[in-house]
Design a protein around this motif. Structure first.
Motif, short mmCIF file in Angstrom:
data_model
loop_
_atom_site.label_atom_id
_atom_site.label_comp_id
_atom_site.label_asym_id
_atom_site.label_seq_id
_atom_site.Cartn_x
_atom_site.Cartn_y
_atom_site.Cartn_z
N UNK A 267 0.84 -1.21 0.00
CA UNK A 267 0.00 0.00 0.00
C UNK A 267 0.87 1.26 0.00
N UNK A 268 1.94 1.25 0.78
CA UNK A 268 2.84 2.41 0.81
C UNK A 268 3.54 2.60 -0.53
N UNK A 269 3.95 1.50 -1.15
CA UNK A 269 4.58 1.57 -2.47
C UNK A 269 3.61 2.16 -3.49
N UNK A 270 2.36 1.72 -3.45
CA UNK A 270 1.37 2.24 -4.39
C UNK A 270 1.10 3.73 -4.16
N UNK A 271 1.08 4.15 -2.90
CA UNK A 271 0.90 5.58 -2.60
C UNK A 271 2.10 6.38 -3.11
N UNK A 272 3.31 5.85 -2.89
CA UNK A 272 4.51 6.52 -3.40
C UNK A 272 4.44 6.65 -4.92
N UNK A 273 4.05 5.56 -5.57
CA UNK A 273 3.97 5.54 -7.03
C UNK A 273 2.98 6.59 -7.53
N UNK A 274 1.83 6.70 -6.88
CA UNK A 274 0.83 7.69 -7.29
C UNK A 274 1.38 9.11 -7.14
N UNK A 275 2.08 9.37 -6.04
CA UNK A 275 2.67 10.70 -5.83
C UNK A 275 3.75 10.99 -6.87
N UNK A 276 4.56 9.99 -7.18
CA UNK A 276 5.62 10.17 -8.18
C UNK A 276 4.99 10.52 -9.53
N UNK A 277 3.92 9.81 -9.89
CA UNK A 277 3.25 10.08 -11.17
C UNK A 277 2.72 11.51 -11.22
N UNK A 278 2.12 11.98 -10.13
CA UNK A 278 1.61 13.36 -10.08
C UNK A 278 2.74 14.36 -10.25
N UNK A 279 3.86 14.10 -9.60
CA UNK A 279 5.01 15.01 -9.70
C UNK A 279 5.64 14.97 -11.09
N UNK A 280 5.60 13.81 -11.72
CA UNK A 280 6.27 13.64 -13.02
C UNK A 280 5.43 14.12 -14.19
#
Length: 99
Positions: free
Chosen positions: A67-80
């Protein structure tokens, strides 16, 4: 090298967190570098999961890590997204090369 399967999940989570930190700093080279480390760890996890099982007491922890990895991934996508849009704009109208 991690000993147990849960250690791979923890290492992947760590790389994911480093990717997010790099993205927050707009260090896209750093994001790519940590993404490469993640890919290696995921491959190692796949390989190790063929010959060992996740211990029952680690299954809950695995779910929290995922779940933490998926949250990180979502934030990375928004930033990218703005960076990706800018990068794509640079190539608008350019012929695409096929490899």
């Amino acid at each position: 090298m991690p000993d147990m399967l849960i250690d791979y999940y923890k290492a992947i989570e760590d790389s994911s967190a480093k990717m997010l930190e790099a993205a927050k700093l707009k260090d896209w080279d750093g994001v790519v570098r940590h993404e490469g480390a993640c890919a290696v760890l995921i491959e190692q996890l796949r390989s190790q999961s063929r010959c060992q099982e996740l211990l029952p007491e680690h299954r809950r922890e695995k779910m929290r890590i995922m779940q933490r990895i998926l949250r990180n991934d979502a934030q990375i996508r928004c930033l990218a997204e703005p960076w990706i849009a800018q990068f794509e704009h640079m190539f608008d109208g350019q012929p695409h090369l096929m490899h």
